[in-house]
Design an enzyme around this catalytic site. Structure first.
Site, mmCIF file in Angstrom:
data_model
loop_
_atom_site.group_PDB
_atom_site.id
_atom_site.type_symbol
_atom_site.label_atom_id
_atom_site.label_comp_id
_atom_site.label_asym_id
_atom_site.label_seq_id
_atom_site.Cartn_x
_atom_site.Cartn_y
_atom_site.Cartn_z
ATOM 1 N N TYR A 1 -17.201 9.494 61.939
ATOM 2 C CA TYR A 1 -17.019 10.119 63.252
ATOM 3 C C TYR A 1 -16.183 11.394 63.158
ATOM 4 C CZ TYR A 1 -12.115 9.228 64.677
ATOM 5 O OH TYR A 1 -10.755 9.272 64.831
ATOM 6 N N ARG A 2 -15.634 11.700 61.959
ATOM 7 C CA ARG A 2 -14.654 12.779 61.812
ATOM 8 C C ARG A 2 -14.337 12.860 60.330
ATOM 9 N NH1 ARG A 2 -9.004 11.952 65.168
ATOM 10 N NH2 ARG A 2 -8.183 14.065 65.034
ATOM 11 N N TYR B 1 -6.739 14.845 58.335
ATOM 12 C CA TYR B 1 -7.956 15.668 58.373
ATOM 13 C C TYR B 1 -7.715 17.096 57.897
ATOM 14 C CZ TYR B 1 -9.558 11.626 60.893
ATOM 15 O OH TYR B 1 -9.878 10.337 61.223
ATOM 16 N N ASP C 1 -1.735 6.848 67.946
ATOM 17 C CA ASP C 1 -0.629 6.164 67.276
ATOM 18 C C ASP C 1 0.603 7.042 67.086
ATOM 19 O OD1 ASP C 1 -1.465 3.427 66.682
ATOM 20 O OD2 ASP C 1 -3.118 4.402 65.653
ATOM 21 N N HIS D 1 -2.268 10.365 52.916
ATOM 22 C CA HIS D 1 -3.313 9.347 53.084
ATOM 23 C C HIS D 1 -4.573 10.011 53.586
ATOM 24 C CE1 HIS D 1 -3.111 8.835 57.562
ATOM 25 N NE2 HIS D 1 -1.863 9.205 57.391
#
Lengths: 493, 493
Positions: free
Chosen positions: B439-440, B78, B137, B358
């Protein structure tokens, strides 16, 4: 005001505006002394749609008229439909009574603010839906209003504010906001996902005067295979702490997933015993298990094991098939499977008939045995000092307890009523001195209770006032609610 | 800016202010092309206390310097610690790394924003507490930061934003607010009860630029007697819908209480298979059961019964004693019992080594079989159009699914990186046209994603801007975050 009423009638139709003294009588604070008139409305308007609500807000801004909203106005112990500011125009949302959607696969409904627990329950039954609502003790309230005020029910969805998913809100300026995923027009996920993109304002519209909720998603419980209504009883206070500690363990572990109720002399598991309010010394606990029979049996065995260590505890249960609730006849069993009723209303009128009033005082404490025992002793002593019996129903979550205590009085007797109200004020400050606050309160005590939330010289109040001024610069919406006042009424501090 | 930096150094000490190009390199967007510099910081300040944070905000207001906050800045996909506005001063909260309290009876901790999942886990172990954290994770992120950004873990407490109980927030004007019961100084119930008296602002401080959270309560999971890590596998897409419908039933029923992960070719239950990313055709589902052995056994039988109707499904499980996790060695089993790790980070670097970037794109959908199948096909087709393999991990809640999809690229290759970013923008609008939102999102797409939330001509944006202007009139705090801009930067619309 006269011109405002004309404008309301032009916008909504004359039949949607009530002004006669007789019509307004229905909307007074039902549990105040009959002669008090501090919380009386000036008029009632009855919007039927979001557009009507927007029109009401527009007129109120133009004429600087204070509004006060309610869904059904049935939370009698908190003031019912009555406004904090005398002469306010009540925005009665009972005409907005549609259940807009029921989704069986995803277990939710979408309701307007006038939908009662009875209505939602009946709609689910009529549609053959295998879904249970969560209902509070008395079924005539608004599903939306109850959730917005942090109300409780007794299924696993009983923390009603947590089961809200998606709101439509008319802001004090007239703009219409949809929260969460509903902020996207045509969203597929408004009622299934509680947060959207960016900040979540939903909590701002609960216990507040920042907007009028016109639509709400509410999560429902899928009908289980088996429903086990359970009761535990211990004699006197000696085992109370041990009972609470065992219960907290079962809640935190997820063995018990609903919101248990623990009480003394309030008729839990024994409606006959309710007559002797304040007399009984047993503590009775009501809770429930739900699921496949084998899972429920294993959970019940875990309950038995946990409660085996509580001296003198008696455990009983009644099992029902989830798809046949016809045999569920008593209040305790009904309320834990989402069947609304009015029995408790009748029970509460025992002392003085229809003139009976009661005032609930409900501090929050941690859910440990030592905290609960100390709070019971504290409240018993505080009430005792005022000659009022200690009557309590403790609603449990895994980590916290709402100690719902109540005092009955005759609303035709001013001195008796005044005594109960005065004691309330004393208890609020006494509890605060030990670090305990209330989760909700009556119109009369909104300022006092808000005042106890004093961290950093009342930072919460400053924050609420900043939001209030930004969203409602004219201060038209529910001035004084929860102690939040618009700028022009912030005097005397 | 120079004078601002001097003021920061005076307030925090010179050692708490970084300005050299070398020092700032650590804080760039880690998964952008190495040559891009849109999201580069101008300086970094490192407060150690609430008073330091207040000083930072004061200096920023005096000198009109934009700030950008982070707890650890490890949400790399992000943007990591990088700011939306070039030249912003990063407020690096890593020095505020204290676990302030662990309460075993009530199963919560109180943490500062610099506390990592590793730190919280280690503290619980070192203290001998029978409490499990919920971890995502990768374990090096901030517990507070992750919850504020709507991050997820995989225990029953895996919806981290829902497990927050009580915040301390420094507002953009420098005032310090405590939310919920903490709004009462010396409250006994700040971390046990999620709402206080009046409106709840907590949701406003998540995914927002309305305040800096300096302390947070987080609910923890009591160590269960038994932990069963479970896996289901179906070949190809044919049974995907049936699998999802069976899973949703188990989640709604409360048989499965954690947040299951469903993926294809991402190595769930088979880390070896992760090498063939995007190649595998099996769908693998990971979930867990927790509790007393007898309850877990009955629940597992219910899972077997529900999954028996899913064609070709294979079900396996590994059982662990809750008080002995020493044998829990693989990522899948560790992450479902709150043991943080870095394995997935290593796995994600397979394509291009340390230069691997990514970009995650994560739409929300309802949790029905038909919706999930349609979304899988839709995303596969959309990614296919850009020549990017469809790689997905679907995180389930009872009613909604986060479809976490990801695209790998070599951050040293501008064209390849650009291609992935461009595809992302196309997918955002394509998904929106069918009613799905994210959602983000990444820094680069905060405006575009916010723009898709367009109900009532972007009522959500107007609302957010009203709150922003009220709380942060100088617009110093994280301008542009989640598409929310202060007044002086709201150009071009």
């Amino acid at each position: 005001m006269t011109r405002a009423l004309e404008a309301f009638a032009r916008a909504l139709g004359a039949g949607a505006v009530l002004t006669s003294e007789q019509d307004l009588r229905e909307f007074r604070d039902p549990y105040a002394y009959v002669g008090w008139d501090e919380f009386t409305a000036g008029a009632v308007v009855m919007p039927s749609s979001v557009e009507d609500v927007r029109a009401v807000v527009r007129v109120a801004n133009e004429h600087r008229v204070p509004l006060w909203t309610f869904g059904q106005g049935r939370n009698y112990t908190y003031g019912g439909p009555a406004p904090r500011v005398r002469g306010s125009v009540l925005v009665n949302l009972r005409r907005m009574d549609r259940v807009l959607e029921v989704n069986e696969e995803l277990a939710y409904a979408v309701v307007e603010p006038g939908v009662r627990f009875f209505d939602l329950h009946d709609r689910l039954r009529a549609g053959g839906h295998r879904l249970w609502p969560s209902v509070p003790d008395i079924g005539w309230g608004s599903v939306v209003g109850n959730a917005l005020e942090h109300g409780r029910g007794y299924t696993p969805y009983g923390d009603h504010a947590s089961s809200v998913c998606g709101m439509e809100v008319v802001l004090p300026g007239g703009d219409v906001l949809r929260t969460g995923m509903g902020a996207m027009a045509g969203s597929t996920s408004w009622q299934v996902h509680q947060r959207g993109f960016g900040p979540s304002p939903d909590g701002l519209f609960m216990q507040s005067n920042f907007g009028i909720v016109t639509r709400m998603g509410v999560w429902l419980m899928p009908q289980p295979e088996t429903y086990l209504s359970c009761f535990a009883r211990v004699p006197g206070d000696a085992a109370l702490g041990a009972l609470v500690d065992a219960l907290r363990g079962l809640l935190l572990e997820g063995v018990i997933r609903n919101h248990p109720l623990l009480g003394q002399g309030v008729g839990i598991g024994d409606p006959e015993g309710a007559a002797a309010v304040g007399q009984a010394t047993d503590w009775a606990l009501r809770f429930a298990l739900y699921g496949r029979r084998a899972v429920v049996d294993a959970q019940y065995a875990a309950v038995e094991a946990a409660f085996a260590g509580v001296p003198g505890l008696e455990l009983t249960q009644r099992a029902y098939a989830g798809d046949d609730l016809s045999g569920v006849t008593n209040h305790d069993d009904r309320v834990q499977c989402g069947i609304p009723g009015m029995e408790l209303m009748e029970r509460f009128q025992a002392p003085y008939g229809e003139a009976t009033g009661h005032l609930d005082l409900s501090p929050v404490s941690p859910a440990t045995g030592s905290e609960v025992v100390a709070m019971v002793e504290r409240l018993r002593a505080l009430y005792g000092r005022h000659g009022i019996p200690y009557i309590a129903g403790l609603i449990f979550s895994p980590r916290s307890v709402l100690h719902i205590t109540t005092s009955f009085f005759d609303t035709r007797d001013e001195e008796q009523t005044r005594r109960v109200y005065d004691a309330y004020g004393h208890l609020v400050t006494a509890l605060r001195s030990e670090g305990y606050g209330l989760y909700r309160t009556n119109l009369m005590y909104m300022d006092l209770v808000a005042d106890q939330f004093d961290f950093n010289d009342h930072a919460q109040r400053r924050f609420n006032e900043t939001i209030k001024d930004a969203l409602d610069p004219n201060g038209i919406l529910s001035p004084g609610k929860q102690g939040i006042w618009p700028k022009h009424l912030r005097t005397g501090r």
